[in-house]
Design a protein around this motif. Structure first.
Motif, PDB file in Angstrom:
ATOM      1  N   VAL A  47       4.532  22.613-143.772  1.00  0.00           N
ATOM      2  CA  VAL A  47       3.702  21.665-143.029  1.00  0.00           C
ATOM      3  C   VAL A  47       3.718  21.975-141.537  1.00  0.00           C
ATOM      4  O   VAL A  47       2.692  21.870-140.860  1.00  0.00           O
ATOM      5  N   VAL A  87       4.076  31.639-139.824  1.00  0.00           N
ATOM      6  CA  VAL A  87       4.582  31.086-138.565  1.00  0.00           C
ATOM      7  C   VAL A  87       5.667  30.042-138.844  1.00  0.00           C
ATOM      8  O   VAL A  87       6.755  30.075-138.260  1.00  0.00           O
ATOM      9  N   LEU A 135       9.566  30.527-137.683  1.00  0.00           N
ATOM     10  CA  LEU A 135      10.149  29.636-136.684  1.00  0.00           C
ATOM     11  C   LEU A 135      11.323  28.858-137.257  1.00  0.00           C
ATOM     12  O   LEU A 135      12.383  28.773-136.650  1.00  0.00           O
ATOM     13  N   LEU A 169      14.359  31.124-137.665  1.00  0.00           N
ATOM     14  CA  LEU A 169      14.953  31.649-136.432  1.00  0.00           C
ATOM     15  C   LEU A 169      15.508  30.551-135.533  1.00  0.00           C
ATOM     16  O   LEU A 169      16.614  30.666-135.014  1.00  0.00           O
ATOM     17  N   ILE A 173       1.227  23.824-136.677  1.00  0.00           N
ATOM     18  CA  ILE A 173       1.009  24.606-135.470  1.00  0.00           C
ATOM     19  C   ILE A 173      -0.279  25.410-135.553  1.00  0.00           C
ATOM     20  O   ILE A 173      -1.079  25.447-134.635  1.00  0.00           O
ATOM     21  N   GLU A 205       1.036  14.107-145.701  1.00  0.00           N
ATOM     22  CA  GLU A 205       2.082  15.123-145.619  1.00  0.00           C
ATOM     23  C   GLU A 205       2.785  15.078-144.270  1.00  0.00           C
ATOM     24  O   GLU A 205       3.994  15.220-144.194  1.00  0.00           O
ATOM     25  N   ILE A 262       6.785  14.619-143.740  1.00  0.00           N
ATOM     26  CA  ILE A 262       7.668  15.515-142.989  1.00  0.00           C
ATOM     27  C   ILE A 262       8.391  14.743-141.899  1.00  0.00           C
ATOM     28  O   ILE A 262       9.588  14.935-141.668  1.00  0.00           O
ATOM     29  N   LEU A 282      -0.421  27.620-127.405  1.00  0.00           N
ATOM     30  CA  LEU A 282       0.420  27.739-128.596  1.00  0.00           C
ATOM     31  C   LEU A 282       0.804  29.182-128.853  1.00  0.00           C
ATOM     32  O   LEU A 282       1.954  29.483-129.186  1.00  0.00           O
ATOM     33  N   PHE A 304       4.525  30.493-128.934  1.00  0.00           N
ATOM     34  CA  PHE A 304       5.072  31.185-130.091  1.00  0.00           C
ATOM     35  C   PHE A 304       5.664  32.527-129.673  1.00  0.00           C
ATOM     36  O   PHE A 304       6.784  32.872-130.022  1.00  0.00           O
ATOM     37  N   VAL A 342       8.898  32.051-127.799  1.00  0.00           N
ATOM     38  CA  VAL A 342      10.040  31.777-128.677  1.00  0.00           C
ATOM     39  C   VAL A 342      10.486  33.058-129.360  1.00  0.00           C
ATOM     40  O   VAL A 342      11.671  33.387-129.415  1.00  0.00           O
ATOM     41  N   LEU A 343       9.501  33.806-129.853  1.00  0.00           N
ATOM     42  CA  LEU A 343       9.818  35.050-130.549  1.00  0.00           C
ATOM     43  C   LEU A 343      10.504  36.009-129.591  1.00  0.00           C
ATOM     44  O   LEU A 343      11.484  36.673-129.938  1.00  0.00           O
ATOM     45  N   ALA A 399      13.944  34.973-129.015  1.00  0.00           N
ATOM     46  CA  ALA A 399      14.728  35.280-130.211  1.00  0.00           C
ATOM     47  C   ALA A 399      15.124  36.750-130.208  1.00  0.00           C
ATOM     48  O   ALA A 399      16.282  37.097-130.412  1.00  0.00           O
TER      49      ALA A 399
END
Lengths: 348, 298, 396
Positions: free
Chosen positions: A260, A272, A276, A279, A324, B95, B99, C5, C9, C12-13, C16
């Motif tokens: 989700v 994705v 995420l 990690l 996302i 949903e 969550i 976004l 992303f 973050v990657l 990491a």
């Protein structure tokens, strides 16, 4: 629009690049980092296959961990070396006790048995809708757990099967991940896929248009279970231990959360979300070290990583209720036109 | 098997069923209005029992006051959780709310471990409640009587509230059709907040009774009862209060009777049988026993 | 929004990857064990969150307390001990990741952890492959060291030792001829404990000595069905063997006694928790015995010191025997390092194997004949006057 040939070429190049990077990683990085990379791969495959049922077909299943368990246990029993098998599973029936398969057939049989389970449970249950279906699949998970705990002769019950050979490595994981993504991608771009999405949007209308609801739902459910079974088997041969608790509610919920958070009806979303959510918790561990500032030491607050993660989750869901990525997909056009290719034009 | 044995097991089952019913009602109310499966509901139960623990420990308040305080505190927490986490999601998909509830559950449990530690605490009612009674060969203690009594009393009060007050009527209207209810001038936010408050207060009572019967509480105690209550609510027909009560008692009785009457080699399969029953009920009555078929706009 | 976004992303990657890469570079030149001169890194993996937290939390506390004491006394061989502890989160994936991180990134000299074999058996093989000693402080499955390999040690006695001691006590001291067994089917430990008890009890009293073997599952909150069935037995048992973990023992004894069943109860170290007394109340005073590692109320000098230090450090009594086991494990490792005069994992393993009569809070530890399950004494405790009191100590 780019032409198809070019896109195929790009995809192929990207794949080659992926495996070259993995190869380099494998040489340079420590086993710990490779372990995390492998877990990312397994989770991607699990979540993408979950998205096929939950996202594309609208069959909201909470039973994915159950199928993982089936695949993991079947593969574990089949691949266990004979010497070990004789010691830890002496009560196995003869036909099982005397077979030792190599990894690939164990994986595939594990996946197939999971798919057969999906067929048996799915045929009656897939008639249900919405939350009733979610509860029924959750029930399946409980039934599987109980059966594994009770079938001592086959599974050693709560003691679990340990000492599995660590077959799972980067290549097994990532080739399997790529295959999963490819198969799911082919399905959703076929007539079957459109049928599934039609069911998700409006099952009555889909039925009126001649879509066989049970058949399509069963297909999505079984394919999802097949990949879940193989994913479970890969997980088992990475961790080298399977116990009934390995596949509990926690596992199902964490997969659903990945799905989700990324975007349920999108393969990209699955990738994705899984990346995420594998990690970030590992990185958040770094929060759980004690800090000493000016002579005052703060002991590590265990549980803080889960707290941070859940707060972030709630915020992400509030800001982006559809995940996302939403229901968009990655496409090479992205680079050309600076625009996401929308799988589902109705969304925007 | 003699009839005393059967009766004894039925009494046991009713005790357990009362707890499931109390939790299931809260589940059902919030579901009927928001279509929300609230997996954090069980954790509210945990908060209620800890709250009661701290009040009992002080030993200065009478039982009834302690119970009411715990209910009030849990209701507050429930409303707070709704305001912060669920209200922004009012228009989002089921949903997303699911969550969020899972995330909330993880959040509350880990906050619990951090603040009150993972060590289970003893949770013992005053001595009188452990007193055994015997009636026609069936033993039960005051705790069971209290549990069943409080559960039934609260259910009667709730039924009265829903049927005979303006707010109750507004609540029923919202569960029929939240959109139309809003058009009729009902303040949805208040109705939802009240629904969460009631559900959480009932969960707190269930938590206290559970703690009293079990003798101990810990930060993770709420998860399984929460899940069982979800099942109970679905069996009875999710969204219906009488359905939740019926489902709760059926589940409690069924669990106890299975353990009591299955041949011993099969008692380990109890949970499997419970869920197989659940699936069968759903296949025969896809909307639960007392649930009404959801109207579909074709 | 979309760009944001994508940016987020990739950020973050990026973090990491650089995070991973960075730490990698730093650690690469180091050899295992030679972690930067004057400290010796010891790993600790305990499930301090999740269902195992009530056992593993105290263990970790005990472990850290011991490390602190060792450092206050000048460390080992002039080096300070640095405990690198990671939460296993009561999850096998997290536990194996933690073990891998300790071995590959932190380059620890030895790892300690866990009170349950499900997790020890998952994390152990990683240490084994890397050639780092793994000492489980609280898991008691006796076959573990054989299953994992020669770098795996146990600090506690095996389930066989405690179950045999409990069975012997039931037969010899309680004069029991017939037994009833209630076991938790969801736990590895309780299944094994019950099996070992039955084996011993039958060998002494004949194959029909177990009248009934009933089951429950961790987290069951209502035992009335089982108790009703126990009361319905035609032949009354002389002893009840309750194979449960610490979280369930209190409620079971309470509900048994509440229902008027006053037959002696016998169990293993799962009963070693204050909850047994708090919940069992008067009921637990009625003939409740269990076999465990040590009696924290005893007057032994070591035990007293441990309890006092624990109280001083954490402002509470040691929660259960697992705290003492964690404490002992750290001292056991430090002792091995001292004797090995090295922080090299292989040297530590050799030294551990030579451990002979190491005086620990939970009894003396000897790894005899190359076995990595210690020969340790078992204490039989009874609930008396709201406290545990030592009945006797047996050495198998």
């Amino acid at each position: 629009m780019m032409n198809l040939q070019k896109k195929k070429l790009y995809t192929l190049l990207a794949l080659v690049a992926l495996f070259v990077i993995l190869f380099i990683c494998n040489m340079l990085l420590s086993p710990y980092h490779m372990r995390i990379i492998n877990l990312v791969g397994i989770n991607i495959a699990l979540v993408v296959s979950l998205n096929l049922t939950n996202g594309f077909c609208g069959v909201f299943s909470l039973g994915h961990a159950g199928f993982m368990a089936v695949g993991a246990y079947v593969a574990a029993i089949l691949s266990l070396p004979l010497v070990k098998k004789a010691i830890i599973l002496p009560e196995l029936p003869k036909w099982l006790g005397s077979v030792e398969l190599s990894f690939l057939p164990s994986l595939i049989i594990g996946g197939l048995v999971a798919a057969i389970c999906a067929l048996i449970i799915g045929y009656p249950v897939l008639r249900l809708r919405g939350h009733y279906l979610a509860v029924a699949t959750l029930g399946f998970l409980v039934v599987i757990q109980v059966v594994i705990t009770q079938l001592q002769d086959f599974t050693r019950g709560a003691r679990g099967i340990n000492g599995l050979t660590q077959y799972t490595n980067t290549w097994w994981v990532w080739i399997f991940t790529c295959i999963t993504i490819y198969v799911v991608w082919r399905i959703i771009n076929s007539a079957y896929g459109r049928g599934m999405m039609a069911i998700r949007e409006d099952d009555l209308a889909a039925e009126a248009m001649g879509v066989n609801l049970t058949k399509y739902r069963l297909l999505a459910f079984c394919v999802g279970a097949f990949f879940a079974g193989i994913g479970g088997a890969l997980w088992a041969h990475l961790i080298t231990v399977v116990t009934p608790l390995s596949f509990s509610y926690d596992r199902t919920f964490s997969l659903v959360v990945m799905s989700v958070i990324g975007g349920m009806s999108s393969i990209t979303g699955g990738v994705v979300g899984a990346s995420l959510m594998t990690l970030v918790p590992e990185l958040l561990r770094n929060l759980e070290v004690g800090i000493t500032v000016g002579g005052i030491s703060i002991p590590p607050l265990y549980g803080i990583s889960q707290i941070v993660l859940s707060v972030v989750l709630i915020i992400v869901i509030i800001v982006r209720p559809k995940g996302i990525v939403g229901s968009r997909e990655f496409s090479w056009n992205l680079f050309k036109k600076k625009k996401w290719n929308t799988m589902n034009q109705m969304e925007n | 098997m003699d009839s005393t044995y059967l009766l004894q097991q039925i009494v046991n089952g009713i005790g357990l069923g009362s707890i499931y019913a109390l939790v299931a009602i809260g589940f059902s109310i919030t579901y009927s209005i928001l279509r929300l499966i609230n997996f954090a509901h069980g954790d509210i139960l945990m908060i209620g029992s800890y709250c009661a623990l701290f009040i009992f420990l002080s030993g200065k308040v009478p039982l009834v006051v302690g119970l009411l305080l715990a209910m009030g505190f849990a209701a507050l927490i429930g409303m707070l959780v709704e305001r912060i986490a669920y209200r922004p999601l009012r228009t989002a998909s089921e949903e997303s709310m699911l969550i969020t509830s899972i995330a909330l559950s993880i959040l509350i449990e880990n906050l619990g471990i951090l603040t009150v530690s993972a060590q289970p605490r003893k949770f013992v009612f005053p001595e009188v409640f452990a007193k055994n009674h015997e009636l026609a060969g069936v033993t039960f203690n005051n705790m069971t009587i209290l549990t069943v009594g409080v559960a039934v009393l609260l259910m009667i009060l709730l039924t009265f509230f829903v049927k005979n007050t303006r707010l109750g009527t507004a609540m029923r209207a919202c569960s029929e059709n939240i959109g139309v209810a809003r058009l009729m001038g009902i303040d949805i936010n208040i109705v939802v907040a009240i629904a969460f408050a009631i559900g959480s207060a009932l969960a707190a009572v269930a938590g206290i009774m559970l703690g009293g019967q079990y003798g101990r509480i810990d930060p993770l105690m709420g998860f399984i009862p929460g899940l069982k209550a979800f099942v109970a609510a679905v069996i009875g027909g999710i969204g219906s209060i009488p359905g939740a009560v019926l489902g709760g008692y059926l589940l409690g009785l069924f669990e106890i009777l299975l353990v009591g009457f299955l041949p011993i080699e099969y008692t380990g399969y109890r949970d499997a049988f419970v869920f197989i029953l659940l699936i069968l009920v759903l296949l025969l009555r896809p909307n639960g026993i007392l649930g009404s078929a959801e109207g579909r706009k074709v | 929004m979309k760009k944001l976004l994508v940016l987020l992303f990739s950020l973050v990657l990026g973090i990491a990857l650089t995070g991973c890469g960075g730490s990698q570079e730093k650690e690469q030149p180091k050899q295992a064990g030679e972690s930067g001169g004057d400290v010796i890194k010891i790993g600790a993996i305990y499930n301090v969150t999740g269902a195992q937290a009530s056992l593993d939390g105290p263990s970790l506390n005990g472990f850290k307390l011991a490390a602190k004491e060792i450092n206050a006394a000048g460390g080992v061989n002039g080096k300070k001990i640095e405990v690198v502890s990671i939460d296993g989160k009561t999850d096998q994936t997290s536990s194996t990741n933690a073990a891998s991180k300790l071995v590959d990134v932190e380059k620890v000299s030895a790892i300690a952890g866990f009170s349950d074999s499900n997790y020890a058996l998952a994390a152990g093989p990683i240490a084994q492959t890397a050639g780092v000693p793994f000492i489980t402080s609280g898991a008691t499955l006796p076959s573990m060291p054989e299953q994992v390999g020669d770098f795996f040690f146990m600090a506690a006695f095996g389930d066989d030792a405690q179950a045999y001691a409990a069975a012997d006590y039931a037969v010899d001291a309680l004069q029991a001829k017939k037994a009833y067994v209630l076991k938790d089917t969801a736990m590895d430990f309780t299944m094994n404990l019950a099996a070992f008890f039955e084996e011993r009890f039958k060998s002494k009293n004949g194959d029909s000595a177990i009248l009934l073997e009933d089951t429950f599952k961790t987290g069951d909150q209502d035992f009335s069905a089982q108790i009703t069935r126990l009361k319905a037995l035609k032949e009354k048992p002389d002893v009840l063997f309750i194979s449960s973990g610490p979280s369930d023992c209190g409620p079971i004894v309470k509900q048994l006694r509440d229902a008027g069943v006053n037959i002696p109860v016998v169990s293993g170290d799962g009963f070693d928790t204050p909850l047994l007394i708090e919940l069992g109340g008067k009921g637990a005073e009625v003939d409740t015995y269990f076999a465990t590692h040590t009696c924290l109320n005893s007057d032994g000098e070591k035990v007293k010191k441990f309890v006092d230090d624990y109280k001083a450090e954490y402002n509470k009594e040691p929660e259960n025997a697992f705290a003492a086991l964690g404490y002992d494990t750290m001292h056991l490792i430090a002792d091995a390092i001292k004797r090995a005069d090295s922080a090299d994992p292989k040297a530590i393993r050799e030294a551990l194997l030579q451990t002979n009569n190491f005086a620990a809070v939970t009894g003396s530890i000897t790894y005899a004949d190359g076995k990595r399950v210690p020969k340790k004494s078992v204490s039989i405790l009874k609930v008396q006057d709201g406290k545990f009191s030592l009945i006797k100590e047996v050495t198998p």
